[in-house]
Write a protein that holds these residues in place. Structure first.
Motif, PDB file in Angstrom:
ATOM      1  N   LEU A  19       0.828  -1.308  -0.067  1.00  0.00           N
ATOM      2  CA  LEU A  19       0.077   0.052  -0.033  1.00  0.00           C
ATOM      3  C   LEU A  19       1.089   1.357   0.103  1.00  0.00           C
ATOM      4  CD1 LEU A  19      -2.662  -1.053   2.401  1.00  0.00           C
ATOM      5  CD2 LEU A  19      -3.022  -0.414   0.110  1.00  0.00           C
ATOM      6  N   LEU A  20       2.017   1.315   0.984  1.00  0.00           N
ATOM      7  CA  LEU A  20       2.925   2.299   0.687  1.00  0.00           C
ATOM      8  C   LEU A  20       3.475   2.505  -0.493  1.00  0.00           C
ATOM      9  CD1 LEU A  20       4.312   2.260   4.532  1.00  0.00           C
ATOM     10  CD2 LEU A  20       2.629   3.695   3.668  1.00  0.00           C
ATOM     11  N   LEU A  21       3.759   1.522  -1.130  1.00  0.00           N
ATOM     12  CA  LEU A  21       4.414   1.508  -2.391  1.00  0.00           C
ATOM     13  C   LEU A  21       3.511   1.847  -3.594  1.00  0.00           C
ATOM     14  CD1 LEU A  21       6.959   0.680  -4.158  1.00  0.00           C
ATOM     15  CD2 LEU A  21       6.223  -1.296  -4.298  1.00  0.00           C
ATOM     16  N   ARG A  22       2.341   1.644  -3.487  1.00  0.00           N
ATOM     17  CA  ARG A  22       1.438   2.344  -4.223  1.00  0.00           C
ATOM     18  C   ARG A  22       1.163   3.987  -3.997  1.00  0.00           C
ATOM     19  NH1 ARG A  22      -4.652   0.490  -6.034  1.00  0.00           N
ATOM     20  NH2 ARG A  22      -5.472   2.422  -6.742  1.00  0.00           N
ATOM     21  N   ILE A  23       1.239   4.208  -2.917  1.00  0.00           N
ATOM     22  CA  ILE A  23       1.161   5.774  -2.614  1.00  0.00           C
ATOM     23  C   ILE A  23       2.370   6.418  -3.100  1.00  0.00           C
ATOM     24  CG2 ILE A  23       1.115   7.458  -0.713  1.00  0.00           C
ATOM     25  CD1 ILE A  23      -0.493   5.517   0.988  1.00  0.00           C
ATOM     26  N   TRP A  24       3.652   5.934  -2.926  1.00  0.00           N
ATOM     27  CA  TRP A  24       4.932   6.493  -3.333  1.00  0.00           C
ATOM     28  C   TRP A  24       4.829   6.286  -4.857  1.00  0.00           C
ATOM     29  CZ3 TRP A  24      10.141   3.654  -1.913  1.00  0.00           C
ATOM     30  CH2 TRP A  24      11.080   4.442  -2.097  1.00  0.00           C
ATOM     31  N   MET A  25       4.409   5.338  -5.464  1.00  0.00           N
ATOM     32  CA  MET A  25       4.391   5.430  -6.920  1.00  0.00           C
ATOM     33  C   MET A  25       3.498   6.396  -7.407  1.00  0.00           C
ATOM     34  SD  MET A  25       4.443   1.376  -7.452  1.00  0.00           S
ATOM     35  CE  MET A  25       3.720   1.261  -8.995  1.00  0.00           C
ATOM     36  N   GLN A  26       2.224   6.645  -6.807  1.00  0.00           N
ATOM     37  CA  GLN A  26       1.627   7.927  -7.545  1.00  0.00           C
ATOM     38  C   GLN A  26       2.003   9.311  -7.074  1.00  0.00           C
ATOM     39  OE1 GLN A  26      -2.596   7.383  -6.026  1.00  0.00           O
ATOM     40  NE2 GLN A  26      -2.872   9.506  -6.630  1.00  0.00           N
ATOM     41  N   TRP A  27       2.742   9.336  -5.989  1.00  0.00           N
ATOM     42  CA  TRP A  27       3.440  10.542  -5.475  1.00  0.00           C
ATOM     43  C   TRP A  27       4.606  10.845  -6.466  1.00  0.00           C
ATOM     44  CZ3 TRP A  27       8.245  11.436  -3.453  1.00  0.00           C
ATOM     45  CH2 TRP A  27       8.429  12.803  -3.011  1.00  0.00           C
ATOM     46  N   ALA A  28       5.327   9.823  -6.850  1.00  0.00           N
ATOM     47  CA  ALA A  28       6.527  10.053  -7.815  1.00  0.00           C
ATOM     48  C   ALA A  28       6.152   9.781  -9.263  1.00  0.00           C
ATOM     49  CB  ALA A  28       7.388   8.933  -7.475  1.00  0.00           C
ATOM     50  N   VAL A  48      -8.601  -0.882  -2.014  1.00  0.00           N
ATOM     51  CA  VAL A  48      -8.627   0.476  -2.268  1.00  0.00           C
ATOM     52  C   VAL A  48      -9.639   0.978  -3.188  1.00  0.00           C
ATOM     53  CG1 VAL A  48      -6.836   2.240  -3.203  1.00  0.00           C
ATOM     54  CG2 VAL A  48      -6.041   0.418  -1.715  1.00  0.00           C
ATOM     55  N   GLY A  49      -9.818   0.378  -4.225  1.00  0.00           N
ATOM     56  CA  GLY A  49     -10.926   0.731  -5.097  1.00  0.00           C
ATOM     57  C   GLY A  49     -12.151   1.309  -4.543  1.00  0.00           C
ATOM     58  N   PRO A  50     -12.851   0.418  -3.849  1.00  0.00           N
ATOM     59  CA  PRO A  50     -14.316   0.967  -3.135  1.00  0.00           C
ATOM     60  C   PRO A  50     -13.960   2.073  -2.265  1.00  0.00           C
ATOM     61  CG  PRO A  50     -14.134  -1.446  -3.220  1.00  0.00           C
ATOM     62  CD  PRO A  50     -12.757  -0.974  -3.636  1.00  0.00           C
ATOM     63  N   LEU A  51     -12.749   2.000  -1.486  1.00  0.00           N
ATOM     64  CA  LEU A  51     -12.483   3.067  -0.301  1.00  0.00           C
ATOM     65  C   LEU A  51     -12.322   4.419  -1.107  1.00  0.00           C
ATOM     66  CD1 LEU A  51     -12.161   3.217   2.435  1.00  0.00           C
ATOM     67  CD2 LEU A  51      -9.662   2.859   2.391  1.00  0.00           C
ATOM     68  N   ARG A  52     -11.709   4.385  -2.306  1.00  0.00           N
ATOM     69  CA  ARG A  52     -11.427   5.761  -3.029  1.00  0.00           C
ATOM     70  C   ARG A  52     -12.846   6.384  -3.348  1.00  0.00           C
ATOM     71  NH1 ARG A  52      -6.803   5.178  -7.418  1.00  0.00           N
ATOM     72  NH2 ARG A  52      -6.032   7.421  -6.644  1.00  0.00           N
ATOM     73  N   ARG A  53     -13.699   5.650  -3.413  1.00  0.00           N
ATOM     74  CA  ARG A  53     -14.988   6.486  -3.593  1.00  0.00           C
ATOM     75  C   ARG A  53     -15.701   7.226  -2.731  1.00  0.00           C
ATOM     76  NH1 ARG A  53     -17.456   1.049  -5.459  1.00  0.00           N
ATOM     77  NH2 ARG A  53     -16.267   0.585  -7.275  1.00  0.00           N
ATOM     78  N   VAL A  54     -15.273   6.847  -1.328  1.00  0.00           N
ATOM     79  CA  VAL A  54     -15.589   7.501  -0.123  1.00  0.00           C
ATOM     80  C   VAL A  54     -14.239   8.398   0.486  1.00  0.00           C
ATOM     81  CG1 VAL A  54     -16.088   7.238   2.292  1.00  0.00           C
ATOM     82  CG2 VAL A  54     -16.615   5.423   0.792  1.00  0.00           C
ATOM     83  N   VAL A  55     -13.272   7.996   0.156  1.00  0.00           N
ATOM     84  CA  VAL A  55     -12.018   9.113   0.574  1.00  0.00           C
ATOM     85  C   VAL A  55     -11.241   9.359  -0.883  1.00  0.00           C
ATOM     86  CG1 VAL A  55      -9.753   8.893   1.909  1.00  0.00           C
ATOM     87  CG2 VAL A  55     -11.693   7.395   2.601  1.00  0.00           C
ATOM     88  N   SER A  57      -8.502  11.502  -3.130  1.00  0.00           N
ATOM     89  CA  SER A  57      -7.374  11.822  -2.938  1.00  0.00           C
ATOM     90  C   SER A  57      -6.728  12.966  -2.484  1.00  0.00           C
ATOM     91  CB  SER A  57      -6.437  11.564  -4.499  1.00  0.00           C
ATOM     92  OG  SER A  57      -6.594  10.192  -4.749  1.00  0.00           O
ATOM     93  N   LEU A  58      -5.889  13.311  -1.787  1.00  0.00           N
ATOM     94  CA  LEU A  58      -5.552  14.970  -1.583  1.00  0.00           C
ATOM     95  C   LEU A  58      -4.189  15.268  -2.225  1.00  0.00           C
ATOM     96  CD1 LEU A  58      -5.669  14.477   2.402  1.00  0.00           C
ATOM     97  CD2 LEU A  58      -7.203  15.601   0.822  1.00  0.00           C
ATOM     98  N   GLY A  59      -4.394  15.836  -3.466  1.00  0.00           N
ATOM     99  CA  GLY A  59      -3.100  16.210  -4.307  1.00  0.00           C
ATOM    100  C   GLY A  59      -2.602  14.816  -4.935  1.00  0.00           C
TER     101      GLY A  59
END
Length: 184
Positions: A19-28, A48-55, A57-59
């Motif tokens: 999960l952290l790698l996914r965040i890092w890959m999106q940020w980079a 993460v897919g269903p959770l992204r509908r509720v939460v 992204s912040l930038g």
């Protein structure tokens, strides 16, 4: 019980690192059409897919993945206590334990990405699709050090310096949090 404890701890830690790698890959802004990137997305997308509908992204930060990683690290230790037969302990300190565990996992992730990149540079010499993603992820950490300490005799010391900084931060965590840091 030790086997089940090891299994649960390992699975939660590995999934949080992905999960952290996914965040890092999106940020980079890594290449998401790369096979390694596709693996990371496909292994995390069912949750993460269903959770992204509720939460949202912040930038550039995938806040749904970050929230899920934090929640997994927060419930990991009460769950391990329950497996070991001590009952479940829900307290506000679990939030602190979750945050510290998340920071420690991020440090481990950076450490392993740099180690894997270093080993891959000896073996594949840029011919693997994973090399490009690893370069995109670790280069922002290694380039500033390379400006201060240039390669000497064809040997790049920037990876070693980043690993030493990570070790220093780990020892700082041990100094600040003592025995708790070992339990995380």
């Amino acid at each position: 019980m030790l086997t089940l404890t090891f299994l649960v701890k390992t699975l939660v830690d590995l999934y949080v690192m992905v999960l952290l790698l996914r965040i890092w890959m999106q940020w980079a802004r890594t290449d998401f059409y790369n096979p390694f990137s596709q693996f990371v997305v496909k292994i995390t997308q069912p949750i993460v897919g269903p959770l992204r509908r509720v939460v949202p992204s912040l930038g550039p930060v995938d806040s749904a993945s970050l929230l899920l990683a934090f929640l997994l690290m927060t419930i990991k230790y009460p769950l391990l206590l329950l497996i070991q037969g001590g009952g479940i302990s829900l307290s506000p300190y679990n939030l602190l334990f979750g945050l510290l565990s998340l920071l420690k996992s991020a440090g481990y992730l950076v450490f392993w990405m740099i180690i894997i990149r270093s080993i891959m540079s000896w073996v594949s010499r840029g011919s693997s699709p994973m090399d490009y993603v690893l370069m995109q992820l670790t280069e922002p950490l290694m380039a500033p050090i390379r400006r201060i300490i240039p390669a000497m005799g064809g040997i790049d010391f920037s990876a070693m310096v980043v690993v030493l900084i990570l070790y220093m931060l780990n020892y700082l965590g041990m100094d600040l949090f003592g025995q708790l840091w070992f339990l995380l």
